[in-house]
Scaffold this motif. Structure first.
Motif, short mmCIF file in Angstrom:
data_model
loop_
_atom_site.label_atom_id
_atom_site.label_comp_id
_atom_site.label_asym_id
_atom_site.label_seq_id
_atom_site.Cartn_x
_atom_site.Cartn_y
_atom_site.Cartn_z
N TRP A 191 0.84 -1.19 0.00
CA TRP A 191 0.00 0.00 0.00
C TRP A 191 0.87 1.23 0.00
O TRP A 191 1.89 1.26 0.67
CB TRP A 191 -0.88 -0.01 1.25
N PHE A 204 3.31 10.62 -0.62
CA PHE A 204 3.10 9.83 0.59
C PHE A 204 4.41 9.23 1.06
O PHE A 204 4.76 9.30 2.22
CB PHE A 204 2.08 8.73 0.32
N ARG A 205 5.15 8.66 0.14
CA ARG A 205 6.40 8.00 0.51
C ARG A 205 7.40 9.00 1.05
O ARG A 205 8.19 8.71 1.92
CB ARG A 205 7.00 7.28 -0.71
N GLY A 207 6.79 11.34 2.79
CA GLY A 207 6.36 11.78 4.11
C GLY A 207 5.90 13.22 4.11
O GLY A 207 5.84 13.87 5.12
N ALA A 209 2.96 14.30 2.29
CA ALA A 209 1.78 14.13 1.45
C ALA A 209 0.76 15.24 1.65
O ALA A 209 -0.28 15.25 1.02
CB ALA A 209 1.13 12.78 1.71
N GLN B 24 -8.16 5.20 4.23
CA GLN B 24 -6.94 5.16 3.41
C GLN B 24 -6.68 6.50 2.76
O GLN B 24 -5.54 6.98 2.73
CB GLN B 24 -7.07 4.07 2.34
N LEU B 27 -5.44 8.97 5.32
CA LEU B 27 -4.04 8.70 5.70
C LEU B 27 -3.08 9.12 4.60
O LEU B 27 -1.98 9.61 4.85
CB LEU B 27 -3.87 7.21 6.00
N ARG B 28 -3.53 8.92 3.37
CA ARG B 28 -2.69 9.28 2.23
C ARG B 28 -2.44 10.79 2.22
O ARG B 28 -1.35 11.25 1.92
CB ARG B 28 -3.42 8.87 0.95
N GLN B 29 -3.50 11.54 2.57
CA GLN B 29 -3.40 13.00 2.50
C GLN B 29 -2.81 13.61 3.77
O GLN B 29 -2.40 14.76 3.77
CB GLN B 29 -4.78 13.59 2.23
N ALA B 30 -2.75 12.81 4.83
CA ALA B 30 -2.21 13.34 6.09
C ALA B 30 -0.69 13.44 6.00
O ALA B 30 -0.05 12.79 5.19
CB ALA B 30 -2.60 12.41 7.23
N ALA B 31 -0.14 14.29 6.87
CA ALA B 31 1.31 14.41 6.94
C ALA B 31 1.83 13.39 7.94
O ALA B 31 1.08 12.90 8.79
CB ALA B 31 1.68 15.83 7.38
N ALA B 32 3.12 13.06 7.82
CA ALA B 32 3.71 12.09 8.74
C ALA B 32 3.53 12.56 10.18
O ALA B 32 3.74 13.73 10.48
CB ALA B 32 5.17 11.89 8.41
N LYS B 76 -0.22 8.09 11.20
CA LYS B 76 0.60 7.97 10.01
C LYS B 76 2.05 8.01 10.42
O LYS B 76 2.52 8.99 11.00
CB LYS B 76 0.31 9.10 9.04
N GLY B 79 8.98 9.28 8.56
CA GLY B 79 10.15 8.69 7.93
C GLY B 79 9.91 8.28 6.49
O GLY B 79 8.82 8.44 5.96
N ASP B 80 10.94 7.72 5.89
CA ASP B 80 10.88 7.39 4.48
C ASP B 80 10.00 6.18 4.19
O ASP B 80 9.58 5.96 3.06
CB ASP B 80 12.30 7.14 3.93
N GLY B 82 7.14 5.81 5.00
CA GLY B 82 5.84 6.33 4.59
C GLY B 82 4.69 5.50 5.09
O GLY B 82 3.72 5.27 4.39
N GLY B 83 4.75 5.04 6.32
CA GLY B 83 3.65 4.29 6.89
C GLY B 83 3.68 2.82 6.52
O GLY B 83 2.80 2.07 6.88
N VAL B 84 4.68 2.41 5.77
CA VAL B 84 4.77 1.01 5.38
C VAL B 84 6.00 0.39 6.03
O VAL B 84 7.11 0.89 5.87
CB VAL B 84 4.87 0.88 3.84
N ARG B 85 5.76 -0.67 6.76
CA ARG B 85 6.86 -1.34 7.46
C ARG B 85 7.83 -1.93 6.43
O ARG B 85 7.40 -2.57 5.47
CB ARG B 85 6.30 -2.47 8.33
#
Lengths: 213, 86
Positions: A191, A204-205, A207, A209, B24, B27-32, B76, B79-80, B82-85
């Protein structure tokens, strides 16, 4: 609520309606299990295709496997005739129509009842559609039967024999459960995915976004 | 300067699959570091969000509001990754 249901069941028994009381208790039990289990036949397909979430697909495969064995046992040992309908192109068209309706409503008959019971008012519309469609189908049934003819009736145990048809059914369901689980595992970390997500994926990636909406 | 925001979504009356799609999207539009708080009214929708967030390594908490609604808070990750482990 359980007390209320018990009172109604007792009242039905006292009124000399034991069968109705039995149906009432059984219906209440099924409703409780269905609501608590969060089972959803639309979700089984949708969650898997949309998000690769396999839990419901596997639950439905397990449910069908258990019913398959149970129904087969009843039919085999008691000789109860199965309610087998002719199969043909109309089966596919009907399935697609029904699936389209389920997809639009976001629920099968089961979830429609559950969510209406939970208090989501919009599901009154889905229930009205379900009952209305069922009535139309009932009225037009003779018309359709006359036009489509008797069709081909396929009863797998007659074709493959009982053991093989049972095994084939279980193998297909097991395959579905395995494939669903595999799809879920492989989707991990993918995702955001898909065409609509790619637009914002870069931001998004990074950080950042916030501006990539 | 670190600025953390909380985004609230009321999805209690939404029909599946809308709840998770909206979460989703938010979360995509939110900032880290931002938090998305979603109010959900169907147990299966809660499950969907939980299962998805768990798989993607997004930290979340669920609060049962008793009246048939749940509040799911998702953070969210920064870091790089981006919410994905990784």
């Amino acid at each position: 609520m359980v007390v209320g249901a018990g009172v109604v069941a007792a009242a039905l028994l006292l009124a000399g309606l034991p069968v109705a009381a039995g149906f009432w208790v059984f219906g209440f039990g099924v409703g409780y299990v269905v609501q608590r289990s969060r089972l959803c036949f639309v979700g089984a397909v949708r969650d898997l295709l949309l998000w690769r979430i396999p839990s419901l697909a596997r639950a439905v495969a397990l449910l069908l496997a258990v019913s398959l064995v149970g129904v087969a046992a009843v039919q085999h040992f008691t000789g109860a005739p199965g309610n087998v309908f002719p199969v043909g192109w109309h089966t596919v068209v009907g399935g697609l129509l029904f699936g389209l309706g389920m997809g639009l409503a976001g629920s099968c008959a089961l979830t429609t009842l559950v969510r209406l019971g939970e208090g989501t008012a919009v599901y009154a519309l889905a229930l009205a559609g379900l009952v209305g469609g069922g009535l139309i189908g009932l009225v037009l049934r003779a018309w359709w039967t006359a036009r489509l003819g008797a069709g081909t009736v396929v009863f797998l145990p007659d074709v493959l024999g009982w053991p093989l048809s049972l095994l084939a059914g279980l193998a297909v369901l097991g395959g579905i459960a395995l494939a669903a689980g595999l799809a879920g595992t492989r989707a991990r970390g993918r995702w955001p995915a898909g065409a609509s997500a790619s637009r914002t994926a870069k931001g998004f990636r990074a950080g950042a976004a916030g501006g990539a909406g | 300067m670190i600025c953390v925001a909380t985004h609230y979504l009321d999805l209690a009356d939404e029909v599946c699959p809308v709840p998770l799609l909206r979460v989703q999207e938010a979360l995509r539009q939110a900032a880290a570091g931002d938090t998305v708080v979603a109010r959900l009214g169907h147990a299966r929708a809660v499950r969907n969000v939980m299962e998805w967030a768990e798989r993607e390594g997004i930290s979340f908490t669920v609060r049962d509001e008793r009246g048939g609604t749940w509040q799911v808070s998702l953070r969210k990750n920064g870091g790089d990754a981006g919410g994905v482990r990784p």
